[in-house]
Write an enzyme that holds these catalytic residues in place. Structure first.
Site, PDB file in Angstrom:
ATOM      1  N   THR A   1      10.554  39.816  54.280  1.00 65.51           N
ATOM      2  CA  THR A   1       9.787  39.867  55.528  1.00 65.51           C
ATOM      3  C   THR A   1       9.848  41.254  56.152  1.00 65.51           C
ATOM      4  O   THR A   1       8.847  41.768  56.665  1.00 65.51           O
ATOM      5  CB  THR A   1      10.324  38.813  56.506  1.00 65.51           C
ATOM      6  OG1 THR A   1      10.283  37.526  55.885  1.00 65.51           O
ATOM      7  CG2 THR A   1       9.500  38.789  57.777  1.00 65.51           C
TER       8      THR A   1
ATOM      9  N   HIS B   1      47.031  35.297  38.619  1.00 63.08           N
ATOM     10  CA  HIS B   1      45.678  35.882  38.515  1.00 63.08           C
ATOM     11  C   HIS B   1      45.759  37.404  38.362  1.00 63.08           C
ATOM     12  O   HIS B   1      45.099  37.994  37.501  1.00 63.08           O
ATOM     13  CB  HIS B   1      44.860  35.540  39.761  1.00 63.08           C
ATOM     14  CG  HIS B   1      44.436  34.115  39.851  1.00 63.08           C
ATOM     15  ND1 HIS B   1      43.708  33.476  38.879  1.00 63.08           N
ATOM     16  CD2 HIS B   1      44.636  33.190  40.824  1.00 63.08           C
ATOM     17  CE1 HIS B   1      43.465  32.226  39.238  1.00 63.08           C
ATOM     18  NE2 HIS B   1      44.027  32.026  40.417  1.00 63.08           N
TER      19      HIS B   1
ATOM     20  N   GLY C   1      12.194  37.201  45.512  1.00 62.51           N
ATOM     21  CA  GLY C   1      13.580  37.633  45.481  1.00 62.51           C
ATOM     22  C   GLY C   1      14.493  36.643  46.161  1.00 62.51           C
ATOM     23  O   GLY C   1      14.045  35.691  46.806  1.00 62.51           O
ATOM     24  N   PRO C   2      15.792  36.831  46.030  1.00 56.63           N
ATOM     25  CA  PRO C   2      16.767  35.932  46.666  1.00 56.63           C
ATOM     26  C   PRO C   2      16.680  36.005  48.185  1.00 56.63           C
ATOM     27  O   PRO C   2      16.128  36.962  48.744  1.00 56.63           O
ATOM     28  CB  PRO C   2      18.115  36.457  46.157  1.00 56.63           C
ATOM     29  CG  PRO C   2      17.800  37.314  44.975  1.00 56.63           C
ATOM     30  CD  PRO C   2      16.438  37.870  45.219  1.00 56.63           C
ATOM     31  N   PRO C   3      17.216  35.024  48.869  1.00 53.42           N
ATOM     32  CA  PRO C   3      17.219  35.074  50.347  1.00 53.42           C
ATOM     33  C   PRO C   3      18.047  36.240  50.853  1.00 53.42           C
ATOM     34  O   PRO C   3      19.102  36.567  50.305  1.00 53.42           O
ATOM     35  CB  PRO C   3      17.854  33.728  50.743  1.00 53.42           C
ATOM     36  CG  PRO C   3      17.686  32.841  49.558  1.00 53.42           C
ATOM     37  CD  PRO C   3      17.726  33.737  48.362  1.00 53.42           C
ATOM     38  N   GLY C   4      17.548  36.886  51.905  1.00 55.00           N
ATOM     39  CA  GLY C   4      18.291  37.968  52.542  1.00 55.00           C
ATOM     40  C   GLY C   4      18.057  39.340  51.971  1.00 55.00           C
ATOM     41  O   GLY C   4      18.702  40.302  52.408  1.00 55.00           O
TER      42      GLY C   4
ATOM     43  N   GLY D   1      15.265  41.071  52.209  1.00 58.88           N
ATOM     44  CA  GLY D   1      14.391  41.870  53.065  1.00 58.88           C
ATOM     45  C   GLY D   1      12.921  41.758  52.742  1.00 58.88           C
ATOM     46  O   GLY D   1      12.186  42.736  52.913  1.00 58.88           O
TER      47      GLY D   1
ATOM     48  N   HIS E   1      51.047  31.603  41.799  1.00 58.02           N
ATOM     49  CA  HIS E   1      49.649  31.343  41.427  1.00 58.02           C
ATOM     50  C   HIS E   1      48.798  32.610  41.563  1.00 58.02           C
ATOM     51  O   HIS E   1      48.058  32.975  40.636  1.00 58.02           O
ATOM     52  CB  HIS E   1      49.089  30.221  42.311  1.00 58.02           C
ATOM     53  CG  HIS E   1      47.677  29.831  41.985  1.00 58.02           C
ATOM     54  ND1 HIS E   1      47.349  28.741  41.226  1.00 58.02           N
ATOM     55  CD2 HIS E   1      46.490  30.413  42.310  1.00 58.02           C
ATOM     56  CE1 HIS E   1      46.039  28.647  41.097  1.00 58.02           C
ATOM     57  NE2 HIS E   1      45.492  29.653  41.759  1.00 58.02           N
ATOM     58  N   GLU E   2      48.908  33.275  42.704  1.00 60.62           N
ATOM     59  CA  GLU E   2      48.081  34.464  42.939  1.00 60.62           C
ATOM     60  C   GLU E   2      48.528  35.633  42.067  1.00 60.62           C
ATOM     61  O   GLU E   2      47.696  36.382  41.546  1.00 60.62           O
ATOM     62  CB  GLU E   2      48.122  34.848  44.422  1.00 60.62           C
ATOM     63  CG  GLU E   2      47.603  33.783  45.368  1.00 60.62           C
ATOM     64  CD  GLU E   2      46.182  33.353  45.055  1.00 60.62           C
ATOM     65  OE1 GLU E   2      45.426  34.167  44.471  1.00 60.62           O
ATOM     66  OE2 GLU E   2      45.826  32.210  45.376  1.00 60.62           O
TER      67      GLU E   2
END
Length: 740
Positions: free
Chosen positions: A263, A481, A256-259, A261, A477-478
């Site tokens: 371990t 979006h 799985g991805p890092p972080g 859980g 600009h914002e």
């Protein structure tokens, strides 16, 4: 007797290792002593060899009897006599040069040749001492040489000289033993066997009381816990499985991805099973000495077999488990370690209860021999948690946090789509720290959402000063979006717009927050809408201010990545159709991929990517031009407040007073349009009901009372379109399978 016989080989093996280590230590100490002695002797003799004159013993006696000797010094270390002639003594060298002895102003003896251009030199006359010290002193005294070395000491005894000569050996040996013992204590290894225990495994053994981790401390990974529950049950009740002839899998690979859980989940398995827990990192096996890694693997499994049943956990196994490839030149130490690991996994008896767990976020680089059945039989995916998983994870991390009454963890779980367990733990901690900074004793909903913004955008730059033009440009600009996102049907709602600079390089940002838990499944329209939203900032700059800035660089990069994935990975281009042009390389790390096509095809793919970007940019420009009047109103309010919510933007567009919007972090989409946040959130899979044919509602009896328009209606299980209508099932609907 049997038990004693089993212990003897181990004890003898330990004694043999200690004896071998002691002999090795003594050998190294002797070698270093000899080296130090030779170096000392060489350094003592090099200074004399350049300006020394060796005299035969007969020449020395003639000089004494002729009255040419002023003083004699004893060199007891090398058994030499150091002779100083009287002033005026003439020495003739082998090349015929004559040197006359004199004394300079400082009292030092110098020798000159008498030539005008010659410089004084220093000479040292010496001869080998062939008589006893007493005889030499008597001879010198007889001929009037009274200037004899006053520091002379009679020769020491044999044992005293032996002890002094052996002193460096004992000092070096003591220093080596001290250094090795310190290194052994720091690494958890004892004794001097094998040069400080180089071949020992650095496995830290955790008992259940020390780990203190159970499945109650792990949330958001229900599927992984279900897969590991069988392993725990086997360790508790092995007879249930052995009676039927079943064998427990030897190993399980947590991917799985890092972080996420991995371990923590391995520790929870040991805590639930109440068995010893061996934890070691893959990098602990790799050393500069070839063969040390294999020795540590053997030692690890040997120690585990002594306390079975137990769990052995190897973190970052890709360090030693990389695929063996001789084309690029192999690593002998790593490959030997991998070979020994494969042999040990084949050798141990699974009925003893030794379970091997390993974790990695790079499964694509592992050797195929390591993944085959019989070694790592199971691959358990520890993926990013869904909405229910994030909610459960937040509940775990807020157990010891004092929360205010307005805290709604469900909204926080919705806002943190894509976050892993480590991100959520950091978010809760940042919220608690913010509450302390604000002088509160409780963590509020605002603290949690502000901590989420802190993670994605950093802290506010309070000292930054923008000009009026820059402030206006950032605002347009914002709002560009936000306006494109508001007008797009398939985009996420806008929750916050700010033009306050932040530490992570942004002069402002627009926060889009989903109102429901989206899976990884995305339609082409949703991806196109995402690209159009990214293009909204640049479109507003060009339409309103007739300029371009570098502030859209990250937007352009994000839009290009989405468009490139659509062409290369998702088969969403008209030119290439359903043709895979690339493959994923690091699925659980950066998500990057490598091209699997020719260079000409890659060039054509760039053209297809540009066509998608141009189409989305045209849509963004059209939206900005259509909503120019509304944008001016929103920008004017944003320049005054600097930070507004999505609901305030909607109020301005609809002609309502934005000051009447009380709810903080309210989005552009009303709560009734999104998913209800009341009640418990169940995992998404439990709410999916797939049907293969249309289900007609039962006919109502003729005398049934008619419902009024204001009466509440019962919810249906059929999926709803955004406009509230139920979609009709087509004849070629893909929903042909039933989960039950």
């Amino acid at each position: 007797m049997d038990q004693n016989n089993k212990k003897n080989p181990r004890s003898n093996g330990g004694k043999n290792n200690n004896w071998r280590g002691l002999v090795s230590l003594i050998s190294w100490a002797l070698l270093l002593t000899v080296i130090v002695s030779l170096a000392t002797s060489y350094m003592g003799s090099t200074g004399r060899s350049a300006s020394s004159v060796a005299l035969e013993y007969g020449e020395y006696r003639d000089m004494v009897t002729g009255g040419d000797v002023q003083s004699v010094d004893f060199d007891n270390e090398e058994d030499l006599l150091l002779i100083t002639p009287v002033d005026g003594y003439v020495y003739t060298a082998a090349d015929g040069t004559s040197y006359t002895k004199s004394t300079d102003d400082k009292g030092n003896a110098v020798y000159t040749t008498g030539k005008a251009d010659s410089k004084p030199v220093s000479l040292q006359f010496f001869t080998v001492k062939v008589e006893s010290n007493d005889a030499i002193i008597a001879f010198l005294t007889e001929y009037g040489v009274h200037d004899i070395d006053q520091e002379y000491k009679p020769q020491m005894g044999f044992f005293t000289a032996l002890l002094l000569n052996m002193a460096p050996f004992f000092i070096i040996m003591a220093v080596m033993m001290l250094v090795m013992n310190i290194a052994a204590k720091k690494s958890g290894m004892g004794g001097i066997g094998g040069i400080g225990g180089v071949g020992k495994a650095n496995a830290k053994v955790y008992m259940e009381k020390q780990t203190g981790v159970t499945f109650a401390d792990v949330a958001g990974q229900d599927e992984a816990k279900e897969s590991l529950t069988e392993i725990i049950d086997f360790l508790h009740n092995p007879g249930r499985y052995t009676e039927i002839g079943a064998k427990l899998p030897k190993g399980a690979l947590l991917v799985g991805p890092p972080g996420t859980g991995k371990t923590l989940l391995a520790k929870a398995v040991a805590g639930e099973a109440n068995v010893p827990f061996f934890s070691i990192s893959g990098s602990d096996f790799v050393e500069m000495f070839v063969g040390v890694g294999a020795s540590r693997v053997r030692d690890l499994f040997k120690e585990a077999s002594k306390v079975a049943p137990c769990i052995v956990f190897i973190d970052e196994i890709d360090t030693i488990g990389k695929s063996r490839d001789s084309r690029m030149g192999g690593n002998d130490e790593r490959e030997q370690t991998l070979n020994q690991l494969l042999a040990e996994m084949d050798g141990f008896d699974p009925t003893k209860g030794i379970i091997l767990l390993a974790a990695t976020n790079r499964p694509e680089v592992l050797d195929q021999a390591l993944l085959r059945p019989g070694r790592f039989d199971r691959r358990i995916i520890i993926d990013r948690p869904n909405l229910a998983g994030r909610l459960a994870t937040l509940q775990v991390h807020t157990r010891n946090i004092k929360l205010a009454e307005d805290v709604n963890l469900k909204k926080v779980a919705l806002a943190t789509a894509g976050c892993v367990g480590a991100d959520l733990a950091n978010l809760v901690n940042e919220a608690a720290l913010r509450a302390v900074r604000k002088g509160r004793k409780l963590v509020t909903q605002e603290d949690l959402l502000a901590a989420f913004e802190l993670v994605i955008a950093g802290t506010e730059k309070k000292g930054s000063v923008l000009t009026e033009f820059e402030k206006k440009l950032v605002a347009y600009h914002e709002v560009g979006h936000a306006m494109v996102a508001y007008k797009q049907k398939n985009s996420e709602p806008v929750q916050k717009i700010t033009i306050v600079p932040h530490t992570q390089g942004s002069l402002g940002y627009t926060l889009l927050m989903p109102e429901e838990d989206k899976t990884e499944l995305r339609t082409r329209d949703e991806l196109m809408a995402k690209i159009a939203v990214s293009m909204g900032g640049r479109a507003a700059e060009e339409v309103v201010l007739n300029t371009m800035t570098n502030g859209a660089s990250q937007d352009i990069q994000d839009a290009t990545n989405v468009a490139r994935n659509m062409v290369a990975m998702f088969g969403m281009s008209d030119q290439f159709g359903m043709m895979a042009l690339a493959s994923r390389r690091n699925q659980y790390l950066d998500g990057g991929y490598g091209m699997d096509c020719a260079q000409d095809t890659a060039a054509q793919m760039d053209k297809a990517v540009k066509e998608i970007l141009d189409e989305c940019y045209r849509q963004a420009v059209e939206t900005i031009r259509e909503c120019r009047e509304d944008m001016d109103k929103v920008v004017a309010y944003l320049l005054e407040k600097e930070t507004i919510t999505g609901a305030e933007m909607v109020a301005i567009i609809e002609g309502r007073d934005p000051e009447l919007v009380d709810e903080a972090y309210a989005s552009t989409r009303s709560q009734e349009e999104g998913r209800a946040l009341t009640g418990d959130i169940e995992p998404a899979a439990r709410k999916v009901h797939m049907i293969s044919q249309k289900i007609e509602a039962p006919a109502e009896p003729a005398d049934a009372p008619q419902e009024s328009a204001d009466a509440p209606q019962e919810p249906t299980d059929a999926p709803q379109e955004p406009d509230g209508h139920t979609p009709e099932q087509s004849a070629d609907s893909p929903d042909e399978h039933h989960p039950e």
